[in-house]
Design a protein around this motif. Structure first.
Motif, short mmCIF file in Angstrom:
data_model
loop_
_atom_site.label_atom_id
_atom_site.label_comp_id
_atom_site.label_asym_id
_atom_site.label_seq_id
_atom_site.Cartn_x
_atom_site.Cartn_y
_atom_site.Cartn_z
N THR A 1 0.64 -1.29 0.33
CA THR A 1 0.27 -0.12 0.43
C THR A 1 0.94 1.35 0.14
O THR A 1 0.32 1.80 -0.57
N ILE A 2 1.28 1.27 0.98
CA ILE A 2 3.02 2.41 1.32
C ILE A 2 3.25 2.94 -0.18
O ILE A 2 3.68 3.72 -0.58
N LEU A 3 4.16 1.39 -1.11
CA LEU A 3 5.14 1.58 -1.70
C LEU A 3 4.26 1.81 -3.33
O LEU A 3 4.62 2.88 -4.04
N ALA A 4 2.68 1.33 -3.28
CA ALA A 4 2.33 1.91 -4.35
C ALA A 4 1.53 3.66 -4.53
O ALA A 4 1.39 4.16 -5.06
N THR A 5 1.52 3.63 -3.39
CA THR A 5 0.83 5.38 -3.00
C THR A 5 2.15 6.22 -3.44
O THR A 5 1.98 7.15 -3.29
N ILE A 6 3.01 5.77 -2.71
CA ILE A 6 4.44 6.95 -3.12
C ILE A 6 4.41 6.95 -4.59
O ILE A 6 4.87 8.11 -4.80
N LEU A 7 4.84 5.86 -5.05
CA LEU A 7 4.46 5.57 -6.80
C LEU A 7 4.01 6.47 -7.89
O LEU A 7 4.28 7.13 -8.43
N THR A 8 2.18 6.11 -7.02
CA THR A 8 1.91 6.85 -7.51
C THR A 8 1.22 8.44 -7.45
O THR A 8 1.83 9.69 -8.65
N LEU A 9 1.79 8.99 -6.47
CA LEU A 9 2.26 10.89 -6.17
C LEU A 9 3.14 10.87 -6.82
O LEU A 9 3.34 11.87 -7.75
N PHE A 10 4.45 10.66 -6.81
CA PHE A 10 5.62 10.86 -7.48
C PHE A 10 5.05 10.94 -9.21
O PHE A 10 5.60 11.23 -10.06
N ILE A 11 4.27 9.55 -9.93
CA ILE A 11 3.79 9.83 -11.17
C ILE A 11 2.85 11.08 -11.53
O ILE A 11 3.22 11.64 -12.29
N ILE A 12 2.07 11.06 -9.91
CA ILE A 12 1.48 12.26 -11.00
C ILE A 12 1.89 13.76 -10.20
O ILE A 12 1.50 14.78 -11.02
N MET A 13 3.41 13.92 -9.38
CA MET A 13 3.95 14.91 -9.87
C MET A 13 4.30 14.73 -10.57
O MET A 13 5.02 16.24 -11.60
N GLN A 14 5.71 14.41 -11.51
CA GLN A 14 5.65 14.33 -12.15
C GLN A 14 5.46 15.05 -14.08
O GLN A 14 5.70 15.49 -14.40
N LEU A 15 4.01 14.64 -14.12
CA LEU A 15 3.07 15.02 -14.67
C LEU A 15 2.53 16.81 -14.93
O LEU A 15 2.32 17.20 -15.92
N LYS A 16 2.63 17.06 -13.55
CA LYS A 16 2.46 17.86 -12.25
C LYS A 16 3.15 18.89 -13.53
O LYS A 16 3.12 20.51 -14.34
N ILE A 17 4.68 18.52 -13.06
CA ILE A 17 5.82 19.77 -13.53
C ILE A 17 5.99 19.46 -14.81
O ILE A 17 6.15 20.66 -14.91
N SER A 18 5.94 18.67 -15.51
CA SER A 18 6.32 18.75 -16.73
C SER A 18 5.18 19.32 -17.43
O SER A 18 5.84 19.86 -18.71
N THR A 19 4.56 19.60 -16.71
CA THR A 19 3.39 20.78 -17.47
C THR A 19 3.07 22.37 -17.00
O THR A 19 2.81 22.73 -17.60
N TYR A 20 3.79 22.27 -16.06
CA TYR A 20 4.15 23.86 -15.69
C TYR A 20 4.87 24.72 -16.89
O TYR A 20 6.10 24.33 -17.44
N TYR A 21 4.55 25.53 -17.13
CA TYR A 21 5.21 26.94 -17.82
C TYR A 21 5.92 27.93 -17.26
O TYR A 21 5.49 28.79 -16.15
N TYR A 22 7.12 27.19 -17.43
CA TYR A 22 8.31 28.04 -16.82
C TYR A 22 8.53 29.57 -17.72
O TYR A 22 8.81 29.33 -19.35
#
Length: 67
Positions: free
Chosen positions: A12-33
């Motif tokens: 459960t903890i591993l799946a949660t960390i992996l999911t949050l990591f993927i979601i954060m990567q997607l959010k950061i990659s779409t950010y316009y600097y």
């Protein structure tokens, strides 16, 4: 009580960390600097109306006459 069964905690903890990591990567990659700002030259403008003396005097409380 299923919360006390620790055999599923790791998955459960591993799946949660992996999911949050993927979601954060997607959010950061779409950010316009924004690009770095470039300095602009400023023009000095002359004032058409000179300052009035009554507005430029500074009244300090210590310099006022005592009553």
């Amino acid at each position: 009580m299923p919360q006390l069964d620790t055999s599923t905690w790791f998955i459960t903890i591993l799946a949660t960390i992996l999911t949050l990591f993927i979601i954060m990567q997607l959010k950061i990659s779409t950010y316009y600097y924004h690009s770095n700002p470039e300095p602009k030259t400023t023009k000095m403008t002359k004032s058409l109306i000179p300052w009035e003396i009554k507005w430029t005097k500074i009244y300090s409380p210590l310099s006022l006459p005592l009553r």
